[in-house]
Motif scaffolding. Structure first.
Motif, PDB file in Angstrom:
ATOM      1  N   ALA A   1      39.585  54.030  44.429  1.00 52.87           N
ATOM      2  CA  ALA A   1      38.129  53.923  44.517  1.00 52.87           C
ATOM      3  C   ALA A   1      37.569  53.110  43.359  1.00 52.87           C
ATOM      4  CB  ALA A   1      37.498  55.321  44.540  1.00 52.87           C
ATOM      5  N   GLU A   2      38.120  53.321  42.157  1.00 56.04           N
ATOM      6  CA  GLU A   2      37.666  52.570  40.995  1.00 56.04           C
ATOM      7  C   GLU A   2      38.022  51.090  41.140  1.00 56.04           C
ATOM      8  OE1 GLU A   2      36.066  51.604  37.271  1.00 56.04           O
ATOM      9  OE2 GLU A   2      35.756  53.291  38.634  1.00 56.04           O
ATOM     10  N   ALA A   3      39.209  50.826  41.678  1.00 54.13           N
ATOM     11  CA  ALA A   3      39.613  49.433  41.889  1.00 54.13           C
ATOM     12  C   ALA A   3      38.710  48.758  42.911  1.00 54.13           C
ATOM     13  CB  ALA A   3      41.073  49.376  42.354  1.00 54.13           C
ATOM     14  N   GLU A   4      38.338  49.506  43.958  1.00 53.60           N
ATOM     15  CA  GLU A   4      37.432  48.954  44.960  1.00 53.60           C
ATOM     16  C   GLU A   4      36.062  48.684  44.356  1.00 53.60           C
ATOM     17  OE1 GLU A   4      37.356  51.579  48.262  1.00 53.60           O
ATOM     18  OE2 GLU A   4      39.413  51.152  48.886  1.00 53.60           O
ATOM     19  N   ARG A   5      35.600  49.604  43.484  1.00 55.32           N
ATOM     20  CA  ARG A   5      34.301  49.410  42.845  1.00 55.32           C
ATOM     21  C   ARG A   5      34.321  48.151  41.975  1.00 55.32           C
ATOM     22  NH1 ARG A   5      31.882  49.662  38.304  1.00 55.32           N
ATOM     23  NH2 ARG A   5      33.763  50.257  37.177  1.00 55.32           N
ATOM     24  N   ARG A   6      35.399  47.995  41.212  1.00 56.51           N
ATOM     25  CA  ARG A   6      35.510  46.819  40.359  1.00 56.51           C
ATOM     26  C   ARG A   6      35.614  45.544  41.187  1.00 56.51           C
ATOM     27  NH1 ARG A   6      39.836  48.904  35.732  1.00 56.51           N
ATOM     28  NH2 ARG A   6      38.460  50.479  34.769  1.00 56.51           N
TER      29      ARG A   6
ATOM     30  N   GLU B   1      33.090  40.656  43.189  1.00 51.28           N
ATOM     31  CA  GLU B   1      32.590  39.845  44.294  1.00 51.28           C
ATOM     32  C   GLU B   1      31.103  39.566  44.134  1.00 51.28           C
ATOM     33  OE1 GLU B   1      33.583  41.766  47.912  1.00 51.28           O
ATOM     34  OE2 GLU B   1      35.739  41.344  47.764  1.00 51.28           O
ATOM     35  N   ARG B   2      30.356  40.600  43.664  1.00 51.84           N
ATOM     36  CA  ARG B   2      28.919  40.419  43.458  1.00 51.84           C
ATOM     37  C   ARG B   2      28.673  39.357  42.396  1.00 51.84           C
ATOM     38  NH1 ARG B   2      25.093  41.311  40.147  1.00 51.84           N
ATOM     39  NH2 ARG B   2      26.465  42.292  38.602  1.00 51.84           N
ATOM     40  N   ARG B   3      29.444  39.446  41.305  1.00 52.86           N
ATOM     41  CA  ARG B   3      29.285  38.457  40.242  1.00 52.86           C
ATOM     42  C   ARG B   3      29.680  37.068  40.713  1.00 52.86           C
ATOM     43  NH1 ARG B   3      31.784  41.705  34.966  1.00 52.86           N
ATOM     44  NH2 ARG B   3      30.166  43.327  34.854  1.00 52.86           N
ATOM     45  N   SER B   4      30.727  37.000  41.524  1.00 53.90           N
ATOM     46  CA  SER B   4      31.164  35.707  42.048  1.00 53.90           C
ATOM     47  C   SER B   4      30.083  35.106  42.948  1.00 53.90           C
ATOM     48  CB  SER B   4      32.464  35.876  42.831  1.00 53.90           C
ATOM     49  OG  SER B   4      32.876  34.665  43.409  1.00 53.90           O
ATOM     50  N   ALA B   5      29.486  35.965  43.795  1.00 50.33           N
ATOM     51  CA  ALA B   5      28.423  35.491  44.676  1.00 50.33           C
ATOM     52  C   ALA B   5      27.227  35.007  43.867  1.00 50.33           C
ATOM     53  CB  ALA B   5      28.001  36.612  45.634  1.00 50.33           C
TER      54      ALA B   5
END
Length: 301
Positions: free
Chosen positions: A201-206, A211-215
Motif C-alpha cells: 500500500a505504501e509503495a502504491e501511494r508513493r 505519477e502526480r509529480r510527473s504529470a
C-alpha cells in the motif's frame, strides 16, 4: 520423552539468493487478512514464496546453557530435533525435508519468537506423545506432515514397507499433528502477509505521488513550450515589421536623401544587421522582403 528445555532460534539471516529473488519477484497479496482463511494453507505459503518473503536462514542457534544443544554452525533444523529427541531419520529423507524447509519455511518474527523456533519447539513437543510406532519414524512423519502443510506435498515419498506400515498405524496422529501445526504457524503467516500488504500500500501511494509529480512536470513543460512558441511567434512578427521599416526608410531616403539625417542613417544601418541576424535565426525569408538594392544600401546580404 519429556522435554527438558525450550529452544530459541536466533541470529537468523537472509540468504543471498533470497535477497536476489526478492528483487526479481513482485506479487500483490489480498488486503484483507480474513480472506486468507478461504485459501488452502499450502497455496497461501506458495503465494508468500512468490512475493519473496525471506527463506532459508543460514544458521540455527540456541541460548540454552544446557548440554546436548545444536551448534550455531548446524544449518539443519531436522538434525537439531534429532539431537534433542535422540532419534535418527534416514539421510535420504532428511535431506529432502531440509531442502523443503530451506525453500518454504520463512523466518517470521512474532511475539518474541519466530517461525523457525516455533517449528522446532512444535516438533520436539509432538515427540513427547507415544504414537505406538518407531520414534525414528515418528520424527520423520512429523517433519513430513509439516512439509505437506508448507507445500501441499509430502517430502518423504518412496517409503519402504516397514515405514509405510508405521504410517498406516499412526495416520490419525499424523493428520491431527498437521492440523495443529497449521493452526500454530498461521499467525506467523498472517503477520507477514499483513506487513507485505502494508508495504504494498505504501509503495502504491508513493507510485501515485510520483505519477502526480510527473504529470505536474509534464503540465509545466507543456506550458513552457506553449509560452516559448508564443514568444517565438511574437519575435517573428516583430522582425517582419522591422523589415518593413527598413523598406520604408529606404523609400524615404531614395525619394529625398536630404530628409534623412546622418545619425538616423547610421542607426538604421546598424539595426539592419541585427534584423538580418534575427531573420536567419528564426528562418525568415528576408530576401523576399528586401530587394538586392535595399540590401546593398544597408550593407547586408
Amino acid at each position: 520423552m519429556k522435554r527438558t528445555e525450550k529452544t530459541t532460534a536466533k541470529h537468523l539471516s537472509f540468504s543471498a539468493s533470497s535477497l536476489h529473488f526478492l528483487q526479481r519477484k513482485a506479487f500483490v497479496l489480498p488486503s484483507c487478512i480474513g480472506r486468507w482463511r478461504g485459501l488452502s494453507f499450502a497455496l497461501l505459503l506458495a503465494v508468500l514464496w512468490l512475493v519473496g518473503i525471506p527463506v532459508g536462514a543460514k544458521s540455527l542457534a540456541t541460548v540454552s546453557p544446557q548440554p546436548n544443544v545444536v551448534s550455531a554452525a548446524d544449518t539443519s533444523m531436522v538434525a537439531y530435533t534429532e539431537k534433542k529427541t535422540c532419534t535418527k531419520i534416514p539421510s535420504a529423507y532428511k535431506n529432502k525435508i531440509d531442502s523443503v524447509l530451506k525453500e518454504n519455511l520463512y523466518v517470521i518474527e512474532l511475539n518474541g519468537t519466530n517461525s523457525w523456533s516455533f517449528t522446532t519447539d512444535f516438533v520436539i513437543k509432538e515427540m513427547e506423545s507415544d504414537w505406538g510406532i518407531s520414534k525414528d519414524n515418528q520424527l520423520m512423519f512429523i517433519w513430513d506432515i509439516i512439509c505437506k502443510q508448507l507445500t501441499g506435498r509430502y517430502a518423504c515419498d518412496n517409503k519402504d514397507s516397514n515405514t509405510l506400515n508405521d504410517f498406516r498405524i499412526a495416520v490419525k496422529n499424523v493428520m491431527s499433528c498437521g492440523q495443529r501445526y497449521k493452526d500454530g504457524i498461521m499467525p506467523f503467516i498472517e503477520k507477514k502477509s499483513a506487513e507485505f500488504n502494508q508495504r504494498s500500500a505504501e509503495a502504491e501511494r508513493r507510485s501515485a505521488e510520483a505519477e502526480r509529480r510527473s504529470a505536474e512536470a509534464e503540465r509545466r513543460s507543456a506550458e513552457a513550450e506553449r509560452r516559448s512558441a508564443e514568444a517565438r511567434s511574437e519575435i517573428i512578427k516583430t522582425t517582419i515589421n522591422r523589415l518593413n521599416n527598413l523598406v520604408e526608410f529606404f523609400g524615404l531616403y531614395k525619394k529625398d536623401p536630404s530628409s534623412v539625417k546622418q545619425d538616423e542613417l547610421k542607426f538604421m544601418q546598424r539595426s539592419a544587421k541585427e534584423i538580418i541576424q534575427d531573420c536567419k535565426e528564426y528562418n525568415i525569408d528576408y530576401k523576399s522582403k528586401l530587394s538586392p538594392e535595399v540590401r546593398k544600401f544597408f550593407g547586408v546580404e
